[in-house]
Design a protein around this motif. Sequence first.
Motif, short mmCIF file in Angstrom:
data_model
loop_
_atom_site.label_atom_id
_atom_site.label_comp_id
_atom_site.label_asym_id
_atom_site.label_seq_id
_atom_site.Cartn_x
_atom_site.Cartn_y
_atom_site.Cartn_z
N ASP A 193 0.88 12.05 -10.95
CA ASP A 193 0.13 11.86 -12.18
C ASP A 193 -0.54 10.50 -12.31
O ASP A 193 -0.82 10.06 -13.41
CB ASP A 193 0.98 12.16 -13.41
CG ASP A 193 2.46 11.87 -13.27
OD1 ASP A 193 2.93 11.67 -12.16
OD2 ASP A 193 3.14 11.88 -14.29
N MET A 194 -0.85 9.84 -11.21
CA MET A 194 -1.53 8.54 -11.29
C MET A 194 -2.72 8.51 -10.34
O MET A 194 -2.63 8.98 -9.21
CB MET A 194 -0.59 7.40 -10.90
CG MET A 194 0.43 7.06 -11.93
SD MET A 194 1.27 5.51 -11.49
CE MET A 194 2.68 5.63 -12.55
N SER A 195 -3.80 7.93 -10.84
CA SER A 195 -4.95 7.64 -9.97
C SER A 195 -4.62 6.36 -9.20
O SER A 195 -3.61 5.71 -9.46
CB SER A 195 -6.20 7.41 -10.82
OG SER A 195 -6.06 6.22 -11.58
N ILE A 196 -5.49 5.98 -8.27
CA ILE A 196 -5.27 4.73 -7.52
C ILE A 196 -5.22 3.55 -8.48
O ILE A 196 -4.31 2.72 -8.40
CB ILE A 196 -6.38 4.52 -6.47
CG1 ILE A 196 -6.27 5.56 -5.36
CG2 ILE A 196 -6.31 3.11 -5.89
CD1 ILE A 196 -7.41 5.55 -4.38
N GLN A 230 0.82 -1.21 0.00
CA GLN A 230 0.00 0.00 0.00
C GLN A 230 0.86 1.26 0.00
O GLN A 230 0.53 2.24 -0.66
CB GLN A 230 -0.96 0.02 1.20
CG GLN A 230 -1.95 1.17 1.16
CD GLN A 230 -2.81 1.18 -0.09
OE1 GLN A 230 -3.43 0.17 -0.42
NE2 GLN A 230 -2.84 2.29 -0.79
N GLN A 231 1.98 1.22 0.71
CA GLN A 231 2.87 2.38 0.71
C GLN A 231 3.46 2.61 -0.68
O GLN A 231 3.63 3.76 -1.10
CB GLN A 231 3.98 2.21 1.74
CG GLN A 231 4.90 3.40 1.87
CD GLN A 231 4.20 4.65 2.35
OE1 GLN A 231 3.22 4.60 3.07
NE2 GLN A 231 4.70 5.80 1.94
N CYS A 232 3.74 1.54 -1.41
CA CYS A 232 4.23 1.69 -2.80
C CYS A 232 3.18 2.36 -3.67
O CYS A 232 3.50 3.24 -4.47
CB CYS A 232 4.61 0.33 -3.38
SG CYS A 232 6.09 -0.40 -2.66
N VAL A 233 1.92 1.95 -3.50
CA VAL A 233 0.82 2.60 -4.24
C VAL A 233 0.76 4.08 -3.88
O VAL A 233 0.66 4.95 -4.76
CB VAL A 233 -0.53 1.90 -3.96
CG1 VAL A 233 -1.69 2.70 -4.54
CG2 VAL A 233 -0.52 0.48 -4.51
N ASN A 234 0.85 4.38 -2.59
CA ASN A 234 0.80 5.78 -2.13
C ASN A 234 1.93 6.61 -2.71
O ASN A 234 1.74 7.77 -3.07
CB ASN A 234 0.83 5.84 -0.61
CG ASN A 234 -0.41 5.27 0.03
OD1 ASN A 234 -1.45 5.13 -0.62
ND2 ASN A 234 -0.32 4.93 1.29
N ILE A 235 3.11 6.02 -2.82
CA ILE A 235 4.26 6.73 -3.41
C ILE A 235 3.97 7.08 -4.86
O ILE A 235 4.21 8.21 -5.30
CB ILE A 235 5.55 5.89 -3.28
CG1 ILE A 235 6.02 5.87 -1.82
CG2 ILE A 235 6.66 6.42 -4.20
CD1 ILE A 235 7.11 4.86 -1.53
N LEU A 236 3.44 6.13 -5.61
CA LEU A 236 3.12 6.40 -7.01
C LEU A 236 2.07 7.50 -7.15
O LEU A 236 2.18 8.37 -8.01
CB LEU A 236 2.65 5.11 -7.70
CG LEU A 236 3.72 4.06 -7.93
CD1 LEU A 236 3.10 2.76 -8.38
CD2 LEU A 236 4.75 4.55 -8.96
N GLU A 274 -2.17 -0.69 -11.24
CA GLU A 274 -1.83 -1.36 -12.50
C GLU A 274 -0.34 -1.24 -12.80
O GLU A 274 0.31 -2.23 -13.16
CB GLU A 274 -2.64 -0.76 -13.65
CG GLU A 274 -2.36 -1.44 -14.97
CD GLU A 274 -3.19 -0.89 -16.12
OE1 GLU A 274 -2.86 -1.23 -17.27
OE2 GLU A 274 -4.14 -0.13 -15.88
N PHE A 275 0.22 -0.06 -12.62
CA PHE A 275 1.65 0.14 -12.87
C PHE A 275 2.49 -0.72 -11.94
O PHE A 275 3.43 -1.40 -12.37
CB PHE A 275 2.02 1.61 -12.69
CG PHE A 275 3.48 1.89 -12.90
CD1 PHE A 275 3.96 2.18 -14.16
CD2 PHE A 275 4.38 1.83 -11.84
CE1 PHE A 275 5.32 2.41 -14.37
CE2 PHE A 275 5.74 2.06 -12.03
CZ PHE A 275 6.21 2.35 -13.31
N LEU A 276 2.15 -0.69 -10.65
CA LEU A 276 2.91 -1.46 -9.66
C LEU A 276 2.86 -2.96 -9.97
O LEU A 276 3.89 -3.63 -9.98
CB LEU A 276 2.36 -1.18 -8.26
CG LEU A 276 3.13 -1.80 -7.10
CD1 LEU A 276 4.53 -1.22 -7.00
CD2 LEU A 276 2.37 -1.57 -5.80
#
Length: 90
Positions: A40-43, A29-35, A48-50
């Motif tokens: 420039d990224m939605s959740i 979840q922290q990786c998602v939060n960093i992105l 998807e990127f991660l």
Amino acid sequence: MKIFVGFEEAIVGTGVRVGSPPFVVYDYQQCVNILISNGDMSIDEAVEFLEYNIVNSYVGEDTPVFLTKASMNEMEMEMDWLGDPANKDV
């Protein structure tokens, strides 16, 4: 140990498994939060990127792993939902 550049703040520790060198453990979840915080990224885009570019990459025996924090009850519910009897008590 391999480290994914830009996700250092999401490191929660190291892990070990039989026959492999130690590896880095990240908080998913922290990786998602960093992105997302990079601007420039939605959740959905961050997840998807991660998943596509990082979580599903293999970079050798010390490939990092991603931890999703969950209670025993949450894990049991997920195993029931997945219908995977192999993941029951060992």
